[in-house]
Design a protein around this motif. Structure first.
Motif, PDB file in Angstrom:
ATOM      1  N   ALA A  53      14.794   8.933  22.783  1.00  0.00           N
ATOM      2  CA  ALA A  53      15.200   9.786  24.023  1.00  0.00           C
ATOM      3  C   ALA A  53      16.814  10.001  23.759  1.00  0.00           C
ATOM      4  O   ALA A  53      17.313  11.295  23.808  1.00  0.00           O
ATOM      5  CB  ALA A  53      15.057   9.180  25.254  1.00  0.00           C
ATOM      6  N   GLN A  54      17.696   9.023  23.302  1.00  0.00           N
ATOM      7  CA  GLN A  54      19.197   9.265  23.292  1.00  0.00           C
ATOM      8  C   GLN A  54      19.376  10.215  22.044  1.00  0.00           C
ATOM      9  O   GLN A  54      20.160  10.929  22.284  1.00  0.00           O
ATOM     10  CB  GLN A  54      19.831   7.899  22.740  1.00  0.00           C
ATOM     11  N   ALA A  55      18.537  10.162  20.971  1.00  0.00           N
ATOM     12  CA  ALA A  55      18.648  11.105  19.703  1.00  0.00           C
ATOM     13  C   ALA A  55      18.296  12.417  20.430  1.00  0.00           C
ATOM     14  O   ALA A  55      18.798  13.343  19.678  1.00  0.00           O
ATOM     15  CB  ALA A  55      18.072  10.508  18.762  1.00  0.00           C
ATOM     16  N   LEU A  56      17.365  12.711  21.423  1.00  0.00           N
ATOM     17  CA  LEU A  56      16.952  13.913  21.653  1.00  0.00           C
ATOM     18  C   LEU A  56      17.745  14.631  22.763  1.00  0.00           C
ATOM     19  O   LEU A  56      17.518  15.765  22.980  1.00  0.00           O
ATOM     20  CB  LEU A  56      15.470  13.707  22.210  1.00  0.00           C
ATOM     21  N   LEU A  57      18.688  13.918  23.186  1.00  0.00           N
ATOM     22  CA  LEU A  57      19.603  14.529  24.321  1.00  0.00           C
ATOM     23  C   LEU A  57      20.160  15.897  24.090  1.00  0.00           C
ATOM     24  O   LEU A  57      19.978  16.752  25.085  1.00  0.00           O
ATOM     25  CB  LEU A  57      20.559  13.449  24.872  1.00  0.00           C
ATOM     26  N   GLY A  58      20.656  16.111  22.949  1.00  0.00           N
ATOM     27  CA  GLY A  58      21.311  17.378  22.488  1.00  0.00           C
ATOM     28  C   GLY A  58      20.218  18.483  21.984  1.00  0.00           C
ATOM     29  O   GLY A  58      20.848  19.352  21.476  1.00  0.00           O
TER      30      GLY A  58
END
Length: 303
Positions: A145-150
Motif C-alpha cells: 500500500a505504501q509503494a502504491l501511494l504515488g
C-alpha cells in the motif's frame, strides 16, 4: 501511451575489476507480472537495486515509462513503487498513521488516495491497529500500500512471499495477479519459490553469472523442454526403434524418454506397433520450472 513501462538496455555494473552485471536488456509491458530468478551470486539483487535507483549502473540505460532514470531521476522514480527486502514500517504506529507518515514525503497524496490503497490491499478492518499486531502477510500488504501511494506504473517486489505460510502465499499470489489484471500495473517479482513464480507470472527471466540466459513466457519456457515418456514391451526393441526415429534422452528398466513432437507422435507409435512393440503407455511430460531452472543454471540453487 506505450505499453512498455520498464525498458533496460545494455545494463552493466563493474566493481573494481569485477564485472557484476553484463549487458542486460529486457522490457516489461503494462499489466504483466514478470518473474526475476537467479541462483545465489547471479546478480539479481544488484540488478534490482539499479532498477530502483539505489545504486548507479556503470553503463546502459533504464527507462520507466520512457523516462531515463539517469537524466530524469525524480520523474522516473515517481512512476515506480518498490519493496526491496522487508517493508520499512513503524510497529508502534497504526497502519493508517504509517501511510500518512509516508504520504507527506510525496507530493499531492490526498486522504482519498490513502483510503483507496487501503481498500486495494484489503486492510480496511485493521488499518487503525498498531502494525506491531499485524501478521507478516498484513505487513507485506501495508508495505505494498505504501509503494502504491504515488500511483506507480511499475511495482517491484523483492521476495514478497518470504516467510508467509501456504495460505498467505496463495493470498499474495492472487493479490499480485489482481494488481496486474485489474489495476494495469507492471509487477516485477523476484522470488526463490519457483512453483509460485510458475503460477504467478506471465513471463520469466532466468539469470546466471551476471547475464540473463532466458526470457520467455512460462508456457514457452516449459514447452521447449517438453518430453514424451514411453512404456513399451519389449523395451529394448522399442528403445532401438525410437532411437532411429528421434532423440532418446534417457531410459530405465521400465520407460524410455524422448523429445516431444505432437506432429510425429502418431507416426512413431505406428512404427513401433508395426515392428511388434506394444505401446503400453505414452505420456507427455512437462517439466516443472524448478527442473528447467536447474538445467539452465548448471544445477545452481536459487537465492
Amino acid at each position: 501511451m506505450s505499453d512498455v513501462t520498464l525498458s533496460v538496455r545494455g545494463l552493466r555494473k563493474v566493481i573494481g575489476r569485477r564485472v557484476i552485471i553484463k549487458d542486460l536488456s529486457f522490457e516489461l509491458t503494462r499489466g504483466e507480472v514478470f518473474g526475476f530468478l537467479g541462483p545465489n551470486g547471479a546478480g539479481k539483487t544488484t540488478t534490482i537495486r539499479m532498477l530502483v535507483g539505489l545504486i548507479k549502473p556503470t553503463a546502459g540505460t533504464i527507462r520507466i515509462c520512457g523516462l531515463d532514470i539517469a537524466r530524469q531521476f525524480t520523474k522516473a522514480m515517481s512512476r515506480m513503487g518498490c519493496i526491496v527486502e522487508n517493508p520499512e514500517l513503524y510497529p508502534f504506529l497504526s497502519g493508517m498513521d504509517n501511510l500518512r507518515h509516508f504520504a507527506v514525503m510525496l507530493r499531492g497524496i490526498t486522504r482519498e488516495r490513502i483510503d483507496e490503497v487501503v481498500r486495494l490491499v484489503g486492510l480496511e478492518e485493521r488499518i487503525g491497529d498498531k502494525v506491531g499486531t499485524y501478521s507478516l502477510g498484513m505487513r507485506q500488504r501495508l508495505g505494498i500500500a505504501q509503494a502504491l501511494l504515488g500511483k506507480p506504473d511499475v511495482l517491484i517486489l523483492d521476495e514478497p512471499t518470504n516467510g508467509l505460510d501456504p495460505s498467505g502465499i496463495r493470498e499474495m499470489r492472487a493479490f499480485i495477479r489482481s494488481l496486474a489484471e485489474k489495476e494495469g500495473l507492471t509487477v516485477l517479482v523476484s522470488s526463490h519459490l519457483l512453483h509460485e513464480i510458475q503460477l504467478m507470472c506471465d513471463r520469466v527471466a532466468i539469470m546466471a553469472k551476471g547475464e540473463i540466459i532466458r526470457v520467455d513466457t512460462v508456457q514457452e519456457l516449459l514447452a521447449s523442454e517438453e518430453r514424451m515418456v514411453w512404456r513399451l514391451r519389449p523395451l529394448p526393441l522399442g528403445r532401438l526403434i525410437l532411437s532411429d526415429l528421434t532423440e532418446v534422452l534417457s531410459a530405465d528398466e521400465v520407460t524410455v524418454t524422448t523429445v516431444y513432437s505432437e506432429r510425429h507422435a502418431g507416426e512413431w507409435s505406428r512404427r513401433l506397433i508395426e515392428a511388434g512393440v506394444s505401446v503400453m503407455e505414452m505420456n507427455r511430460k512437462l517439466p516443472a520450472l524448478e527442473d528447467l531452472f536447474l538445467e539452465l543454471t548448471g544445477g545452481e540453487s536459487i537465492d
